[in-house]
Design a protein around this motif. Structure first.
Motif, PDB file in Angstrom:
ATOM      1  N   GLU A  66      27.020  41.408  26.558  1.00 18.36           N
ATOM      2  CA  GLU A  66      27.934  40.702  25.654  1.00 18.36           C
ATOM      3  C   GLU A  66      27.866  39.184  25.822  1.00 18.36           C
ATOM      4  OE1 GLU A  66      31.811  42.331  24.711  1.00 18.36           O
ATOM      5  OE2 GLU A  66      31.406  44.037  26.044  1.00 18.36           O
ATOM      6  N   ALA A  67      27.354  38.730  26.946  1.00 20.50           N
ATOM      7  CA  ALA A  67      27.270  37.282  27.179  1.00 20.50           C
ATOM      8  C   ALA A  67      26.193  37.001  28.224  1.00 20.50           C
ATOM      9  CB  ALA A  67      28.616  36.732  27.647  1.00 20.50           C
ATOM     10  N   LEU A  68      25.745  35.760  28.268  1.00 15.89           N
ATOM     11  CA  LEU A  68      24.767  35.340  29.276  1.00 15.89           C
ATOM     12  C   LEU A  68      25.386  35.433  30.673  1.00 15.89           C
ATOM     13  CD1 LEU A  68      23.238  32.134  27.611  1.00 15.89           C
ATOM     14  CD2 LEU A  68      22.054  34.307  28.015  1.00 15.89           C
ATOM     15  N   PRO A  69      24.585  35.712  31.669  1.00 15.58           N
ATOM     16  CA  PRO A  69      25.115  35.714  33.044  1.00 15.58           C
ATOM     17  C   PRO A  69      25.533  34.308  33.447  1.00 15.58           C
ATOM     18  CG  PRO A  69      22.726  35.898  33.056  1.00 15.58           C
ATOM     19  CD  PRO A  69      23.140  36.033  31.635  1.00 15.58           C
ATOM     20  N   PRO A  70      26.465  34.154  34.386  1.00  9.60           N
ATOM     21  CA  PRO A  70      26.952  32.829  34.801  1.00  9.60           C
ATOM     22  C   PRO A  70      25.835  31.873  35.213  1.00  9.60           C
ATOM     23  CG  PRO A  70      28.319  34.553  35.736  1.00  9.60           C
ATOM     24  CD  PRO A  70      27.167  35.247  35.091  1.00  9.60           C
ATOM     25  N   SER A  71      24.776  32.391  35.790  1.00 10.05           N
ATOM     26  CA  SER A  71      23.697  31.517  36.267  1.00 10.05           C
ATOM     27  C   SER A  71      22.930  30.837  35.144  1.00 10.05           C
ATOM     28  CB  SER A  71      22.722  32.334  37.116  1.00 10.05           C
ATOM     29  OG  SER A  71      22.149  33.385  36.355  1.00 10.05           O
ATOM     30  N   LEU A  72      23.067  31.344  33.916  1.00  6.44           N
ATOM     31  CA  LEU A  72      22.300  30.781  32.794  1.00  6.44           C
ATOM     32  C   LEU A  72      23.181  30.127  31.730  1.00  6.44           C
ATOM     33  CD1 LEU A  72      19.648  33.613  32.232  1.00  6.44           C
ATOM     34  CD2 LEU A  72      19.279  31.380  33.309  1.00  6.44           C
ATOM     35  N   ARG A  73      24.462  30.077  31.955  1.00  6.86           N
ATOM     36  CA  ARG A  73      25.353  29.570  30.909  1.00  6.86           C
ATOM     37  C   ARG A  73      25.202  28.067  30.695  1.00  6.86           C
ATOM     38  NH1 ARG A  73      30.724  33.265  32.290  1.00  6.86           N
ATOM     39  NH2 ARG A  73      29.772  35.228  31.569  1.00  6.86           N
ATOM     40  N   ASP A  74      24.659  27.374  31.651  1.00  3.39           N
ATOM     41  CA  ASP A  74      24.458  25.934  31.482  1.00  3.39           C
ATOM     42  C   ASP A  74      23.063  25.595  30.960  1.00  3.39           C
ATOM     43  OD1 ASP A  74      27.019  25.405  32.377  1.00  3.39           O
ATOM     44  OD2 ASP A  74      26.390  25.294  34.488  1.00  3.39           O
ATOM     45  N   VAL A  75      22.235  26.615  30.794  1.00  2.00           N
ATOM     46  CA  VAL A  75      20.878  26.396  30.291  1.00  2.00           C
ATOM     47  C   VAL A  75      20.928  26.126  28.790  1.00  2.00           C
ATOM     48  CG1 VAL A  75      18.620  27.456  29.913  1.00  2.00           C
ATOM     49  CG2 VAL A  75      19.836  27.808  32.074  1.00  2.00           C
ATOM     50  N   VAL A  76      20.207  25.106  28.346  1.00  2.55           N
ATOM     51  CA  VAL A  76      20.133  24.805  26.913  1.00  2.55           C
ATOM     52  C   VAL A  76      19.081  25.734  26.292  1.00  2.55           C
ATOM     53  CG1 VAL A  76      19.617  23.062  25.176  1.00  2.55           C
ATOM     54  CG2 VAL A  76      20.771  22.415  27.303  1.00  2.55           C
ATOM     55  N   PRO A  77      19.481  26.628  25.377  1.00  4.67           N
ATOM     56  CA  PRO A  77      18.528  27.573  24.797  1.00  4.67           C
ATOM     57  C   PRO A  77      17.465  26.857  23.956  1.00  4.67           C
ATOM     58  CG  PRO A  77      20.808  28.241  24.378  1.00  4.67           C
ATOM     59  CD  PRO A  77      20.849  26.833  24.869  1.00  4.67           C
ATOM     60  N   PHE A  78      16.295  27.419  23.929  1.00 10.53           N
ATOM     61  CA  PHE A  78      15.237  26.906  23.061  1.00 10.53           C
ATOM     62  C   PHE A  78      15.418  27.562  21.692  1.00 10.53           C
ATOM     63  CE2 PHE A  78      11.006  26.999  21.155  1.00 10.53           C
ATOM     64  CZ  PHE A  78      10.621  25.672  21.302  1.00 10.53           C
ATOM     65  N   ARG A  79      15.628  26.724  20.668  1.00 11.18           N
ATOM     66  CA  ARG A  79      15.906  27.234  19.323  1.00 11.18           C
ATOM     67  C   ARG A  79      14.592  27.495  18.572  1.00 11.18           C
ATOM     68  NH1 ARG A  79      20.878  26.311  17.014  1.00 11.18           N
ATOM     69  NH2 ARG A  79      19.896  25.740  15.034  1.00 11.18           N
ATOM     70  N   LYS A  80      14.562  28.638  17.899  1.00  7.92           N
ATOM     71  CA  LYS A  80      13.350  29.018  17.187  1.00  7.92           C
ATOM     72  C   LYS A  80      13.686  30.005  16.069  1.00  7.92           C
ATOM     73  CE  LYS A  80       8.832  29.717  16.601  1.00  7.92           C
ATOM     74  NZ  LYS A  80       7.900  28.672  16.095  1.00  7.92           N
ATOM     75  N   ALA A  81      13.125  29.724  14.888  1.00 10.77           N
ATOM     76  CA  ALA A  81      13.233  30.676  13.782  1.00 10.77           C
ATOM     77  C   ALA A  81      11.912  31.444  13.720  1.00 10.77           C
ATOM     78  CB  ALA A  81      13.488  29.950  12.467  1.00 10.77           C
ATOM     79  N   PRO A  82      11.911  32.739  14.038  1.00 12.82           N
ATOM     80  CA  PRO A  82      10.648  33.491  14.017  1.00 12.82           C
ATOM     81  C   PRO A  82      10.014  33.483  12.632  1.00 12.82           C
ATOM     82  CG  PRO A  82      12.400  34.747  15.077  1.00 12.82           C
ATOM     83  CD  PRO A  82      13.044  33.569  14.430  1.00 12.82           C
ATOM     84  N   VAL A  83       8.709  33.580  12.602  1.00 13.98           N
ATOM     85  CA  VAL A  83       7.976  33.637  11.337  1.00 13.98           C
ATOM     86  C   VAL A  83       8.320  34.951  10.635  1.00 13.98           C
ATOM     87  CG1 VAL A  83       5.692  33.693  10.275  1.00 13.98           C
ATOM     88  CG2 VAL A  83       6.128  32.208  12.256  1.00 13.98           C
ATOM     89  N   SER A  84       8.592  34.880   9.343  1.00 14.57           N
ATOM     90  CA  SER A  84       8.958  36.082   8.577  1.00 14.57           C
ATOM     91  C   SER A  84       7.832  37.101   8.569  1.00 14.57           C
ATOM     92  CB  SER A  84       9.318  35.691   7.139  1.00 14.57           C
ATOM     93  OG  SER A  84      10.435  34.830   7.113  1.00 14.57           O
ATOM     94  N   TRP A  85       8.214  38.359   8.562  1.00 19.51           N
ATOM     95  CA  TRP A  85       7.303  39.507   8.435  1.00 19.51           C
ATOM     96  C   TRP A  85       6.226  39.514   9.524  1.00 19.51           C
ATOM     97  CZ3 TRP A  85      10.053  42.130   5.200  1.00 19.51           C
ATOM     98  CH2 TRP A  85      10.675  41.513   4.123  1.00 19.51           C
ATOM     99  N   SER A  86       6.591  39.137  10.725  1.00 19.98           N
ATOM    100  CA  SER A  86       5.613  39.057  11.815  1.00 19.98           C
ATOM    101  C   SER A  86       5.314  40.441  12.388  1.00 19.98           C
ATOM    102  CB  SER A  86       6.132  38.144  12.924  1.00 19.98           C
ATOM    103  OG  SER A  86       6.225  36.813  12.460  1.00 19.98           O
TER     104      SER A  86
END
Length: 582
Positions: free
Chosen positions: A256-276
């Motif tokens: 349901e949520a990221l573990p505490p050790s990763l909550r301060d990590v800035v996620p890498f944003r990416k829109a996957p290519v359609s129909w991959s």
């Protein structure tokens, strides 16, 4: 104990009632049986419908008078028969008189519905109430009217029966060699599902499969709150989160949520290519995940190919869609109540009448609308920046089959297929656009309902401000309908079409708009008789009923059969197949 039935003055329930407005009720009382006591506590059947018509009241008075007369004649005749055998002739003459008068009574009763105008006829809501359900029967006469309106079930077999599909079955079980999620994950996937509810639904199922391909831990997806409807609902407001997690635990790790050790990590944003395809996610995307540990996929719709994927991935997509995504208990409870009310008079149609403002504006379809309404749609189209097409020839698009059918065109279509006037229709859509547009459909099929007119105030009170929750209720009702008809190939139509195929090929009618529109125009211009029009419509749609048909790959994924609109092959197999069932 007495059961009070609320009746309004108008046999046509309005498309929507303000939450604060309650129509002045007209009360009809009838005895209630034990089965109805629970229902009485929960509240009356809150459908606004027509009061007993004037001609029906006169007919009841006539019937009661005749009943008194018959009892009197029988009583007198029996007195005479006790005096001697000679008076048996009097008794037999009395019986003959009663028989002839009864025949006349039946003929009068049968003629009443056709002699009266539409406004004097009992509504489908009233007919529903006098059927053999948990509701008390108001009057036995109404039950006879129900029979004469709906007709015998065997007469409608061809209209309501599912396409023949006894040689096919579901096959989505895990293989005997299936392995669960890896003990060590490559990272975490944050997913923002975009679009309306059904676009988000299929996108979430694809992301479950993507997480499996990438050996990733999936965080419960976030629903789109910035779409046209601006619905603030979260995943847990629509789907049962715990059920979703546990149903897929043998395939994918979901939290349901990221573990505490990763909550301060800035996620890498990416829109996957359609129909991959599979290699894109196993290679390109997995490299990014291992590098950044937390990957935020900003779009989920149509990000996975329809075809060319491993069987285990296709089956996982179906397990996620048709089994793991379960609506919350409050939403399902409302849907079940509406389904029961729609089913109480027999089979019903769920109609996805995609004649809403946003759809008409996006497609540029204005046929049947006023000049001002067309201008308003154009202004809206220019105001929405991400809608790329601005100048649209609506009439040409309609001729090419690119526009949803209007309510009037839909009514003609259903009537031509043979559905009778008292057929109950549940509208699966938002508010219909256009002044008086729904009146043209109700003129052909008076028994048109929606969640707004069929649910009680209490049932709607927690849903009215949330379009996605209402859409979930509509989805559940449409899934259980005897026939589903959609007038445009939107996301809900595709999702329901596939779900009904998976669920035993329930009858689903898809109008061939490109060929249907010229027929409608020709009939409207007087160039074709009704019989000829109806015959051609039936012939054109003989095989467009949602029966078994293989999904065919195309040169461009966007224009080929969508996987979730037809999960065959992948999740449906022949009876002789070695693939395992659920």
């Amino acid at each position: 104990m007495r059961f009070h039935w609320r009746c309004g003055a108008n046999p046509d329930p309005p498309d929507a009632l303000p939450a604060h407005q309650d129509p002045a009720p007209q009360v009809i009382s009838a005895p209630i049986n034990r089965r109805s006591r629970k229902f009485e506590k929960e509240g009356p059947f809150a459908v606004v419908h027509g009061a007993l018509p004037a001609h029906a009241k006169k007919f009841q008075q006539f019937r009661h008078t005749l009943q008194d007369f018959v009892e009197f004649v029988l009583f007198r005749a029996m007195l005479h028969t006790k005096k001697g055998a000679r008076n048996w002739g009097v008794f037999l003459s009395a019986l003959a008189t009663i028989f002839l008068v009864t025949l006349k009574l039946v003929s009068i009763g049968r003629s009443l519905p056709t002699q009266a105008g539409f406004r004097d006829r009992p509504s489908s809501a009233m007919l529903r109430a006098v059927s053999e359900s948990e509701f008390a029967i108001v009057d036995p006469t109404q039950k006879k009217l129900l029979s004469s309106w709906v007709g015998r079930q065997e007469d409608y077999d061809e209209l309501w029966a599912r396409p023949r599909s006894d040689r096919y079955r579901q096959c989505i079980a895990r293989s005997r060699h299936h392995r669960g999620p890896e003990a060590v994950t490559n990272g975490y996937l944050l997913v923002t599902a975009n679009g309306g509810l059904n676009q988000m639904r299929t996108g979430i199922c694809d992301m479950v499969a993507v997480a499996r391909l990438m050996n990733a831990t999936l965080v419960v997806p976030v629903l789109d709150k910035t779409s046209f409807w601006n619905d603030p609902s979260d995943f847990k407001d629509i789907f049962d989160v715990n059920y979703f997690i546990h149903a897929l635990e043998k395939d994918v790790s979901i939290v349901e949520a990221l573990p505490p050790s990763l909550r301060d990590v800035v996620p890498f944003r990416k829109a996957p290519v359609s129909w991959s395809n599979e290699s894109y996610y196993r290679n390109n995307m997995t490299v990014l995940l291992k590098e950044h540990k937390v990957l935020h996929l900003t779009h989920a719709d149509s990000r996975l190919a329809n075809n060319g994927l491993p069987d285990e991935i296709q089956r996982l997509r179906c397990r996620a869609n048709y089994h793991a995504l379960k609506f919350t208990e409050p939403l399902q409870r409302v849907a079940d109540a509406l389904i029961k009310r729609m089913q109480s008079t027999g089979p019903f149609i769920a109609l996805h009448l995609r004649y809403e403002k946003d759809m008409l504006s996006f497609t540029g379809c204005t046929h049947g609308l006023s000049t001002e309404e067309a201008r308003e749609l154009k202004r809206m189209r220019y105001d929405v920046r991400h809608w790329k097409e601005k100048e649209i020839d609506g009439e040409e698009k309609r001729r090419q089959g690119g526009c949803p059918l209007t309510p009037y065109e839909t009514g003609l279509f259903l009537k031509a297929l043979g559905y009778p006037e008292p057929t109950a229709i549940y509208i699966v859509a938002g508010e219909t656009y256009g002044n008086g547009s729904m009146a043209s459909l109700k003129k052909i099929f008076p028994g048109v309902y929606s969640h707004s007119t069929l649910a009680t105030y209490e049932e709607l009170s927690t849903l009215a401000r949330y379009q996605n929750r209402l859409s979930a209720v509509d989805y559940a009702v449409a899934l259980e309908s005897d026939v589903f008809v959609f007038t445009h190939d939107g996301n809900m139509a595709k999702a329901l079409q596939g779900h009904r195929r998976y669920d035993g090929f329930r009858k689903t009618i898809s109008p061939d708009r490109r060929k249907l529109i010229p027929l409608i125009d020709s009939y409207g211009a007087g160039n074709m008789s009704w019989d000829e029009f109806a015959s051609q419509v039936k012939m054109l749609h003989e095989v467009r009923t949602g029966g078994p048909a293989l999904r065919v790959p195309g040169p461009v994924p966007k224009h080929e059969d969508y996987f979730f609109a037809n999960p065959f092959p992948g999740c449906i197999c022949g009876r002789n197949s070695s693939a395992r069932e659920v």
